[in-house]
Write an enzyme that holds these catalytic residues in place. Structure first.
Site, short mmCIF file in Angstrom:
data_model
loop_
_atom_site.label_atom_id
_atom_site.label_comp_id
_atom_site.label_asym_id
_atom_site.label_seq_id
_atom_site.Cartn_x
_atom_site.Cartn_y
_atom_site.Cartn_z
N ASP A 464 -39.69 -11.25 76.16
CA ASP A 464 -40.83 -11.90 75.51
C ASP A 464 -41.78 -12.51 76.52
O ASP A 464 -42.99 -12.44 76.34
CB ASP A 464 -40.34 -12.97 74.52
CG ASP A 464 -39.95 -12.34 73.19
OD1 ASP A 464 -40.65 -11.42 72.75
OD2 ASP A 464 -38.94 -12.75 72.60
N CYS A 511 -31.79 -13.81 80.70
CA CYS A 511 -31.07 -12.96 79.75
C CYS A 511 -31.92 -11.81 79.21
O CYS A 511 -31.48 -11.06 78.36
CB CYS A 511 -30.50 -13.79 78.60
SG CYS A 511 -31.76 -14.63 77.64
C1 PEP Z 1 -36.03 -11.99 75.61
O1 PEP Z 1 -37.06 -12.21 74.97
O2 PEP Z 1 -36.00 -11.66 76.81
C2 PEP Z 1 -34.72 -12.12 74.94
C3 PEP Z 1 -33.60 -12.00 75.62
O3 PEP Z 1 -34.73 -12.29 73.59
P1 PEP Z 1 -34.91 -11.06 72.57
O4 PEP Z 1 -34.85 -9.79 73.36
O5 PEP Z 1 -33.83 -11.20 71.57
O6 PEP Z 1 -36.28 -11.36 72.02
MG MG Z 2 -36.98 -13.11 73.02
#
Ligand code: PEP
Ligand code: MG
Length: 597
Positions: A464, A511
């Site tokens: 994001d 992450c």
């Molecule tokens: C991200 O945004 O990097 C994340 C790990 O969350 P998601 O991919 O679930 O939006």
């Molecule tokens: Mg995210």
């Protein structure tokens, strides 16, 4: 297909690995639904046929469930949960009562009534719904097809089992198809015309580590039963009737893939420590509790991101506090004493049923994640209560998604503290677990120093953060070429976040998909991450590269990169440096590319 003609199709690589085997076609085309008006004295008999068809369908699914539950294979509980969901659909009033009403009031035959009831249910999911709701529509179809086939007296689950090692080729696969195919035999791979990365076949294939390619568009037109098929699940490539040369090349590639996997697993239990003694914790991202065994078998030392919204998406209704609690407890106990970072619901936008959705022009910028939870305090409190109750079963860390500033963080923490107080009054005394935030918005990155004073840890959601920083929809293929994790703007933000975390002395994790890309290891070490969280199967290679690296080299590289300007130049510098230092390790992974989804 004339013998000797190779056809190559490109789809979505849903599960990595290479499989070579004979095609086993499953005909899962829709049945033709007879349509006719009933005479007055035909209504009662058709209502009786309808009842029987629902009952028989349920018994069949019960049988499939029994076989699946008996199969001691990973992923079995994923299957079981999906079959349970289908059994619930069979009892859904919108289906049963609507079909009965159509027979009784409109006097149409039972098959037609089921087809119309199904269409009505599917109509409740908007046409432009996201992948998750497209999948739920497919579930409704699978259930409806089963009932109609039973009304017509056609066999449903009676297909002979494919031979071991066969490549199952289908337009789409229902979860019960997948379950039956896998329960006592090991198929070599899957290829489907339709599907998506989040389709059940993809999820189950990944859990079982069976190579799979979905969304090829026309594999069922191209392949016939018995054709040789190569499935390259990493690249999303399928070759039907490969030439002798192609086949030999893929055999070599398959062997190399296997050897490499085995070799990488041999260092699974060693620490992810650099040559100059910097240790990074390698954690896993999970969507389901069922992914924990695979994570541990790849050497995962923690859960760095549990995307709890899947609890809801899997069930198609909000989980009760007890369901939340049971899931969290399972994961916490399986990992204990290793830490588990559970992210509160990242729901909103399209990740909601039509009935709960408020129309939004830009769902990614709308009422989602922490904003949605703060707007729906009851839903949020249920989850927080369950999290606090489950915390005694392991080492929990709570993480809030999409924090844009301190006000949201404070509001979320206030609710958490209030819920804890409420539990205390009810006689449940629990300590407050560490509370951290995801840094996914440029605003949070720019005030990371202030947020660090009120957070117990940071985890960077680069998927994001990059989309919002560079202004590109991460789902939109048209702008995927702009998705640059190594863009100078991104690197500057990452460094500022790392410095803020270090100054405040809090752990600093990443992450997003960027964390699992081995090519980024030196950059990540240079940033000073304390934890990297990724898909379980990515851990062994990232660990291997970390163990061969020096954090100091990462810091020097990062300084050099920050002096460059164009993203292409930065990428080139990273590639050159990485292949100079770790050439042999990275030869299969030579890409610093966009996130896949
Ligand atoms: C991200 O945004 O990097 C994340 C790990 O969350 P998601 O991919 O679930 O939006
Ligand atoms: Mg995210």
């Amino acid at each position: 297909m004339p013998a000797g003609t190779a056809t190559t199709l490109v789809g979505i690589g849903a599960s990595a690995g290479i499989a070579i085997g004979r095609a086993w076609l499953l005909d899962r085309r829709k049945v033709r639904t007879p349509k006719r008006r009933l005479g007055p004295d035909e209504v009662e008999p058709d209502l009786a046929r309808l009842r029987t068809a629902f009952e028989v369908s349920d018994l069949q699914l019960e049988e499939v469930r029994r076989k699946v539950a008996g199969a001691e294979r990973r992923g079995a509980s994923d299957h079981a949960a999906i079959i349970d969901m289908h059994r619930l659909m069979l009892k859904d009033e919108m289906l049963v009562l609507e079909a009965q009403r159509l027979v009784r009031e409109e006097r149409i035959n039972a098959e037609w009534a089921v087809r119309r009831a199904i269409r009505k249910i599917k109509g409740a999911f908007a046409d432009d719904a996201d992948e998750y709701f497209k999948e739920r529509r497919a579930d409704v179809d699978f259930v409806g097809e089963r009932v109609i086939k039973n009304l017509l007296g056609q066999a449903v689950d009676a297909d002979e089992a494919p031979p071991e090692g066969a490549i199952v080729v289908a337009h789409d696969l229902s979860p019960s198809d997948t379950a039956l195919l896998l329960h006592d035999r090991k198929v070599g791979g899957f290829v489907t015309d339709s599907g998506a990365k989040t389709s059940h076949t993809a999820i189950v294939a990944r859990a079982l580590e069976v190579p799979a390619v979905v969304a090829t568009g026309r594999i069922t037109d191209v392949a016939s039963r018995g054709d040789w098929v190569v499935v390259d699940g990493g690249r999303g490539v399928v070759v039907v009737n490969p030439t002798a040369g192609e086949r030999a090349d893929y055999e070599v590639a398959r062997e190399r893939f296997r050897e490499r996997e085995l070799d990488l697993l041999s260092t699974r239990d060693l620490p992810a420590s650099t040559l100059d003694d910097v240790t990074v914790r390698l954690a896993g991202n999970i969507e389901f509790a069922e992914e924990v065994p695979s994570l541990l078998s790849h050497g995962g030392e923690a859960v760095g991101l549990y995307r709890t919204e899947f609890l809801y998406l899997q069930r198609d209704r909000l989980p009760t506090e007890e369901e939340h609690y049971e899931e969290y407890r399972r994961v916490l106990e399986a990992l204990a004493p290793r830490p588990v970072t559970i992210r509160t619901f990242d729901l909103g936008g399209d990740k909601l049923p039509a009935a709960l959705r408020t129309p939004a022009e830009n769902p990614a910028l709308g009422l989602r994640a922490i904003r949605y939870c703060l707007r729906q305090p009851d839903l949020f409190r249920d989850q927080l209560r369950a999290l606090l109750r489950a915390s005694v079963h392991g080492t929990l860390r709570i993480m809030f998604p999409m924090i844009s500033g301190v006000a949201e963080l404070r509001a979320a923490k206030r609710i958490l503290i209030d819920v804890r107080e409420e539990l205390r009054r009810a006689g449940v005394e629990v300590p407050l677990p560490p509370v951290g935030i995801m840094i996914e918005l440029p605003s949070a990155a720019l005030i990371a120093d202030r947020l660090a004073l009120e957070s117990d840890f940071f985890s960077i959601g680069t998927n994001d953060l990059i989309q919002y920083a560079l202004g590109i929809d991460r789902q939109d293929k048209e702008v995927a070429y702009l998705y640059k994790p190594l863009h100078l703007a991104v690197l500057r933000m990452l460094r500022a976040i790392g410095q803020a975390a270090a100054a405040a002395g809090i752990p600093f994790s990443m992450c997003g998909e960027m964390a699992g890309e081995p090519m980024n290891v030196l950059v990540l070490l240079g940033l000073g991450v304390t934890e990297l969280s990724m898909n379980g199967p990515s851990i062994p290679l990232v660990k291997r590269v970390i163990r061969a690296a020096r954090a100091e080299d990462g810091r020097l590289l990062l300084d050099r990169l920050l002096a460059l300007t164009a993203a292409d130049d930065i990428e080139r510098e990273v590639r050159t440096e990485m292949s100079r230092r770790f050439g042999g390790l990275l030869e299969h992974d030579a890409q610093v590319g966009p996130v896949s989804g």
